[in-house]
Design a protein around this motif. Structure first.
Motif, mmCIF file in Angstrom:
data_model
loop_
_atom_site.group_PDB
_atom_site.id
_atom_site.type_symbol
_atom_site.label_atom_id
_atom_site.label_comp_id
_atom_site.label_asym_id
_atom_site.label_seq_id
_atom_site.Cartn_x
_atom_site.Cartn_y
_atom_site.Cartn_z
ATOM 1 N N PRO A 87 8.414 10.685 -7.264
ATOM 2 C CA PRO A 87 7.300 10.802 -7.987
ATOM 3 C C PRO A 87 6.612 12.279 -7.503
ATOM 4 O O PRO A 87 5.693 12.914 -8.250
ATOM 5 C CB PRO A 87 6.387 9.892 -7.962
ATOM 6 N N ALA A 88 6.431 12.320 -6.216
ATOM 7 C CA ALA A 88 5.741 13.542 -5.602
ATOM 8 C C ALA A 88 6.276 14.821 -6.237
ATOM 9 O O ALA A 88 5.691 15.962 -6.534
ATOM 10 C CB ALA A 88 5.730 13.557 -4.353
ATOM 11 N N LEU A 97 0.863 -1.136 0.103
ATOM 12 C CA LEU A 97 -0.151 0.034 -0.080
ATOM 13 C C LEU A 97 0.741 1.296 0.012
ATOM 14 O O LEU A 97 0.501 2.174 -0.738
ATOM 15 C CB LEU A 97 -0.872 -0.002 1.135
ATOM 16 N N GLY A 98 1.759 1.193 0.781
ATOM 17 C CA GLY A 98 2.931 2.221 0.743
ATOM 18 C C GLY A 98 3.529 2.490 -0.459
ATOM 19 O O GLY A 98 3.661 3.806 -0.999
ATOM 20 N N LYS A 99 3.895 1.551 -1.302
ATOM 21 C CA LYS A 99 4.407 1.687 -2.615
ATOM 22 C C LYS A 99 3.387 2.183 -3.644
ATOM 23 O O LYS A 99 3.696 3.217 -4.229
ATOM 24 C CB LYS A 99 5.016 0.356 -3.217
ATOM 25 N N PHE A 100 2.211 1.957 -3.411
ATOM 26 C CA PHE A 100 1.071 2.237 -4.388
ATOM 27 C C PHE A 100 0.940 3.801 -4.158
ATOM 28 O O PHE A 100 0.852 4.511 -4.934
ATOM 29 C CB PHE A 100 -0.156 1.720 -4.183
ATOM 30 N N LEU A 101 0.659 4.286 -2.810
ATOM 31 C CA LEU A 101 0.600 5.677 -2.545
ATOM 32 C C LEU A 101 1.813 6.386 -3.001
ATOM 33 O O LEU A 101 1.754 7.544 -3.283
ATOM 34 C CB LEU A 101 0.250 5.948 -1.177
ATOM 35 N N PHE A 102 2.974 5.828 -2.695
ATOM 36 C CA PHE A 102 4.121 6.610 -3.085
ATOM 37 C C PHE A 102 4.302 7.077 -4.696
ATOM 38 O O PHE A 102 4.576 8.060 -4.957
ATOM 39 C CB PHE A 102 5.406 6.017 -2.489
ATOM 40 N N TRP A 103 3.989 5.786 -5.389
ATOM 41 C CA TRP A 103 4.294 5.969 -6.783
ATOM 42 C C TRP A 103 3.082 6.373 -7.442
ATOM 43 O O TRP A 103 2.957 7.219 -8.696
ATOM 44 C CB TRP A 103 4.578 4.408 -7.414
ATOM 45 N N ILE A 104 2.093 6.235 -7.045
ATOM 46 C CA ILE A 104 0.710 6.647 -7.680
ATOM 47 C C ILE A 104 -0.346 7.453 -6.948
ATOM 48 O O ILE A 104 -0.828 8.667 -7.430
ATOM 49 C CB ILE A 104 -0.278 5.265 -8.256
ATOM 50 N N TRP A 130 7.878 15.225 -9.184
ATOM 51 C CA TRP A 130 7.686 15.377 -10.575
ATOM 52 C C TRP A 130 5.915 15.768 -10.695
ATOM 53 O O TRP A 130 5.719 16.530 -11.539
ATOM 54 C CB TRP A 130 7.887 13.891 -11.347
ATOM 55 N N SER A 131 5.231 15.102 -9.897
ATOM 56 C CA SER A 131 3.736 15.415 -10.150
ATOM 57 C C SER A 131 3.432 16.779 -9.655
ATOM 58 O O SER A 131 2.684 17.720 -10.362
ATOM 59 C CB SER A 131 3.044 14.620 -9.045
ATOM 60 N N PHE A 132 4.324 17.523 -8.650
ATOM 61 C CA PHE A 132 4.200 18.839 -8.244
ATOM 62 C C PHE A 132 4.577 19.615 -9.678
ATOM 63 O O PHE A 132 4.005 20.621 -9.799
ATOM 64 C CB PHE A 132 5.179 19.078 -7.127
ATOM 65 N N ALA A 133 5.656 19.443 -9.947
ATOM 66 C CA ALA A 133 6.265 20.200 -11.293
ATOM 67 C C ALA A 133 5.028 20.013 -12.590
ATOM 68 O O ALA A 133 4.836 21.130 -13.049
ATOM 69 C CB ALA A 133 7.590 19.590 -11.817
ATOM 70 N N LEU A 134 4.583 18.915 -12.438
ATOM 71 C CA LEU A 134 3.470 18.875 -13.707
ATOM 72 C C LEU A 134 2.409 19.431 -13.513
ATOM 73 O O LEU A 134 1.458 20.036 -14.473
ATOM 74 C CB LEU A 134 3.359 17.322 -14.012
ATOM 75 N N PRO A 168 0.782 11.304 -5.874
ATOM 76 C CA PRO A 168 1.155 12.205 -6.886
ATOM 77 C C PRO A 168 -0.029 12.554 -7.628
ATOM 78 O O PRO A 168 -0.215 13.804 -8.122
ATOM 79 C CB PRO A 168 1.858 11.192 -7.998
ATOM 80 N N ILE A 169 -0.960 11.521 -7.788
ATOM 81 C CA ILE A 169 -2.385 11.987 -8.386
ATOM 82 C C ILE A 169 -2.937 12.967 -7.467
ATOM 83 O O ILE A 169 -3.685 14.095 -7.991
ATOM 84 C CB ILE A 169 -3.354 10.878 -8.431
ATOM 85 N N SER A 170 -3.112 12.884 -6.129
ATOM 86 C CA SER A 170 -3.696 13.930 -5.347
ATOM 87 C C SER A 170 -3.201 15.081 -5.203
ATOM 88 O O SER A 170 -3.610 16.090 -5.259
ATOM 89 C CB SER A 170 -3.500 13.316 -3.980
ATOM 90 N N ILE A 171 -1.523 15.127 -5.513
ATOM 91 C CA ILE A 171 -0.980 16.346 -5.456
ATOM 92 C C ILE A 171 -1.659 17.092 -6.968
ATOM 93 O O ILE A 171 -1.654 18.252 -6.849
ATOM 94 C CB ILE A 171 0.485 16.247 -5.692
ATOM 95 N N PHE A 172 -1.535 16.477 -8.113
ATOM 96 C CA PHE A 172 -2.018 16.970 -9.331
ATOM 97 C C PHE A 172 -3.324 17.570 -9.104
ATOM 98 O O PHE A 172 -3.587 18.630 -9.695
ATOM 99 C CB PHE A 172 -1.709 15.863 -10.184
#
Length: 343
Positions: free
Chosen positions: A206-207, A37-44, A209-213, A47-51
């Motif tokens: 990824p957070a 679960l931690g890996k899923f939240l970290f990678w996906i 990168w998601s922030f930049a995107l 980042p989606i919530s930040i975007f």
């Protein structure tokens, strides 16, 4: 019922319910589930919530203050922690700080071996071995401004000022944990984790990168179904983050370092946000931006401290105790910050 009480009750129901669910699941499910679960939240998930939330955040005004405040809080917390260590460990503690800054170390605190100037080892200093000092410093300076800080900010302040929380976390806490935190962990720990691997972890985060995107495509028009799906995914990631915290807490059971953890939490969750919050208020920062910064400062120690403790062989008992007690103590400190800075 006063609005403040209603607001807190709603927050506690959200936080407490999700964390309790995670705690129950953590006791029942295999121990590998929190890791996945931690890996899923970290990678996906995160980042989606930040975007998603960045699209509706207000980035006007001096939002850079949040990042500066984060670094001031990190150094201030580390400084207060080291003063306490020096007072408890005497010359041995100061000697280690000298070695950290390039000076000579007068004693090997981790082994308790005396130096020529101090033939009899100080009993109190032996309680502050080098790994313990490293964990104490990290717990006093790096907060859980992502998995816990995000939902608290969204619940108490709203998505309009979420950008302030993002700038505090990504450009402050994240870089501080895997930058200065790594330096301290490598100095005080016994592990041999590659510095290059830690640098890679920061670069591919990824957070970030998601922030930049999210900043680049923030004004890109999207259809209502896509916008609504992003919003639902963002809130879903927030809920899963709280569940993950409960699952992690269900696996923490060592309380031998409660006294030391209490001091580090007093620095991290009380002194730093109180003093710096007043300082920001005097400098003219007020309203919701001030509340967001203070809330982020007041978060309990980050799970990154446990990652560093494992990688560099620091004091795991102190780290897990600070995590457990700090996460629970947040329920009692939140009303203080709302009363002092919520208006």
């Amino acid at each position: 019922m006063p609005p403040l009480v209603t607001q807190l009750l709603e927050l506690y129901l959200r936080l407490g319910g999700s964390v309790l669910l995670g705690w129950i699941l953590g006791r029942q499910l295999p121990k590998v589930v929190p890791a996945y679960l931690g890996k899923f939240l970290f990678w996906i998930g995160v980042p989606i919530s930040i975007f998603a939330f960045l699209r509706h955040a207000d980035l006007s005004g001096p939002i850079w203050i949040a990042s500066v405040a984060a670094w001031v809080a990190i150094f201030f917390g580390a400084g207060l922690a080291w003063i306490w260590i020096a007072l408890q460990g005497g010359k041995e503690g100061i000697g280690d700080w000298g070695r950290l800054t390039g000076g000579q170390n007068n004693a090997d605190v981790s082994s308790g071996s005396p130096n020529p100037q101090s033939p009899i080892p100080n009993t109190q200093s032996l309680l502050w071995s080098k790994p313990t000092q490293g964990s104490f410093l990290l717990a006093s300076m790096v907060g859980n401004t992502g998995y816990l800080g995000y939902p608290v900010t969204l619940a108490l302040v709203g998505s309009q000022y979420f950008g302030w929380a993002l700038f505090y976390d990504l450009l402050g806490t994240t870089l501080g944990a895997y930058g200065l935190g790594v330096v301290l962990a490598a100095r005080f720990g016994m592990g041999a984790q590659s510095h290059w691997k830690i640098l890679q972890a920061v670069v591919i985060n990824p957070a970030l990168w998601s922030f930049a995107l999210g900043l680049i495509f923030r004004n890109l028009p999207l259809s209502n179904p896509i916008e609504e799906s992003l919003r639902l995914c963002g809130w879903g990631a927030v809920a899963l983050s709280l569940v993950l915290i409960g699952m992690r807490l269900s696996q923490l059971s060592d309380w031998d370092s409660l006294a030391q953890a209490g001091v580090s939490l007093g620095i991290k969750m009380l002194l730093v946000p109180m003093l710096l919050g007043i300082g920001l208020l005097l400098l003219g920062v007020s309203g919701s931006p001030l509340l967001v910064i203070v809330l982020q400062m007041a978060m309990p120690p980050a799970f990154a401290t446990l990652i560093l403790a494992e990688a560099y062989d620091l004091d795991r008992n102190l780290t897990v105790t600070a995590l457990a007690v700090g996460s629970t103590g947040l329920l009692f400190t939140l009303p203080v910050w709302l009363l002092l800075f919520g208006r």
